[in-house]
Scaffold this active site. Structure first.
Site, PDB file in Angstrom:
ATOM      1  N   LYS A 130       0.812  -1.217   0.000  1.00  0.00           N
ATOM      2  CA  LYS A 130       0.000   0.000   0.000  1.00  0.00           C
ATOM      3  C   LYS A 130       0.842   1.261   0.000  1.00  0.00           C
ATOM      4  O   LYS A 130       2.017   1.255   0.384  1.00  0.00           O
ATOM      5  CB  LYS A 130      -0.992  -0.033   1.159  1.00  0.00           C
ATOM      6  CG  LYS A 130      -2.122  -1.020   0.838  1.00  0.00           C
ATOM      7  CD  LYS A 130      -3.317  -0.920   1.718  1.00  0.00           C
ATOM      8  CE  LYS A 130      -4.395  -1.859   1.138  1.00  0.00           C
ATOM      9  NZ  LYS A 130      -5.487  -2.076   2.105  1.00  0.00           N
TER      10      LYS A 130
ATOM     11  N   ARG B 232      -3.885 -10.073   4.685  1.00  0.00           N
ATOM     12  CA  ARG B 232      -4.192 -10.061   3.248  1.00  0.00           C
ATOM     13  C   ARG B 232      -2.947  -9.572   2.504  1.00  0.00           C
ATOM     14  O   ARG B 232      -2.549  -8.422   2.664  1.00  0.00           O
ATOM     15  CB  ARG B 232      -5.390  -9.146   2.990  1.00  0.00           C
ATOM     16  CG  ARG B 232      -5.847  -9.087   1.541  1.00  0.00           C
ATOM     17  CD  ARG B 232      -7.060  -8.166   1.389  1.00  0.00           C
ATOM     18  NE  ARG B 232      -7.518  -8.105   0.023  1.00  0.00           N
ATOM     19  CZ  ARG B 232      -6.999  -7.306  -0.911  1.00  0.00           C
ATOM     20  NH1 ARG B 232      -6.001  -6.505  -0.610  1.00  0.00           N
ATOM     21  NH2 ARG B 232      -7.476  -7.312  -2.140  1.00  0.00           N
TER      22      ARG B 232
END
Ligand code: 8Y7
Length: 265
Positions: A211, A245
């Site tokens: 991210k 995840r």
């Protein structure tokens, strides 16, 4: 040695996925990648056909179904749970009928008025994630007074809505939504206080892989964020996250095994 956290491997079946670059947009490639992630230790495969990256194009329901359902059907019998990453109840329904057992909804069942009822009807596990705004608007000047308290209150409310609609409490998984309408300081705050979320009484899912907050720390691009992704995953495990995840299953598994061995779990 038992794993304390489960690994959810990310399978994007979008041609515009920012970090897989559309490499796995064909059914055959998607299936091969899913099997590789399971061999590497993934417990769950999270299949998404609508990119939720900031500013991504909105995909129609028919297109989303056409991307994900053939892949789920082709994964029948795989030694992992299948999770469907969608905001749409009709897509979740088709996915569960095709073999998915988890509905991963980045809108926490808010996108469609029929979502809570559908989640109850499907009887599958449901991931309720916090997002500020929509994928198109979420990075437009987000602001929080107390991000941890606000995200926690939101998840509590969405859990109540789901339970009221008939979703079983034991089927609910909660996620603070790293990167979804959050500044760097907000993401760091949520990670620092991830263990506070245990008060909600449900398993925590953490998605930090590749991210942009990692890039904001060191200037890396999405393909250069493996180290930061692993650091975040191990941090999550240490804070008691139940599901991580991740894109890089093999590398994350190794880090997790070593951390667990040292930690004595
Ligand atoms: C998350 C997610 C994405 C996350 C859950 C990306 C679909 C953006 N991130 N679902 N989905 N949690 N539950 O960078 O953090 O992978 S998409």
């Amino acid at each position: 040695m038992k794993n304390t956290a489960k690994i959810m491997g990310i399978l994007n079946v979008t041609p515009d996925s920012f970090s897989d670059g559309g490499r796995y947009d064909g059914v055959e490639q998607a299936v091969a990648h899913a099997h590789a992630m399971v061999r590497a230790g993934a417990d769950i495969i999270d299949i998404g056909g609508e990119s939720t990256r900031p500013g991504a194009d909105v995909v129609g329901r028919a297109e989303e179904l056409a991307r994900v359902i053939p892949v789920i059907e082709a994964l029948a019998g795989i030694a992992a749970e299948i999770s469907i990453d969608t905001r749409r109840p009709a897509v979740a329904q088709a996915a569960v009928q095709a073999g998915a057992s988890i509905w991963n909804d980045v809108t926490a069942l808010e996108f469609d008025d029929g979502s809570p009822d559908m989640a109850a009807k499907l009887g599958c596990k449901v991931v309720l994630m916090h997002m500020r705004g929509t994928p198109v608007t979420m990075q437009d000047n987000p602001h929080y007074r107390n991000v941890v308290a606000e995200v926690m209150a939101y998840l509590k409310t969405r859990m109540s809505v789901a339970i009221k609609a008939g979703v079983k409490r034991q089927n609910i998984i909660l996620d603070p939504g790293i990167g979804f309408g959050k500044r760097l300081e907000d993401n760091l705050n949520l990670l620092q206080h991830l263990d506070d979320f245990h008060i909600l009484g449900r398993p925590i899912l953490l998605g930090a892989s590749r991210k942009s907050f990692i890039g904001k720390i060191d200037g890396s691009t999405a393909s250069e964020r493996l180290g930061g992704s692993i650091a975040s995953a191990i941090w999550g495990a240490s804070m008691g996250a139940s599901i991580l995840r991740v894109h890089d299953v093999e590398e994350t598994m190794q880090a997790l095994k070593v951390w667990e061995a040292i930690n004595g779990t």
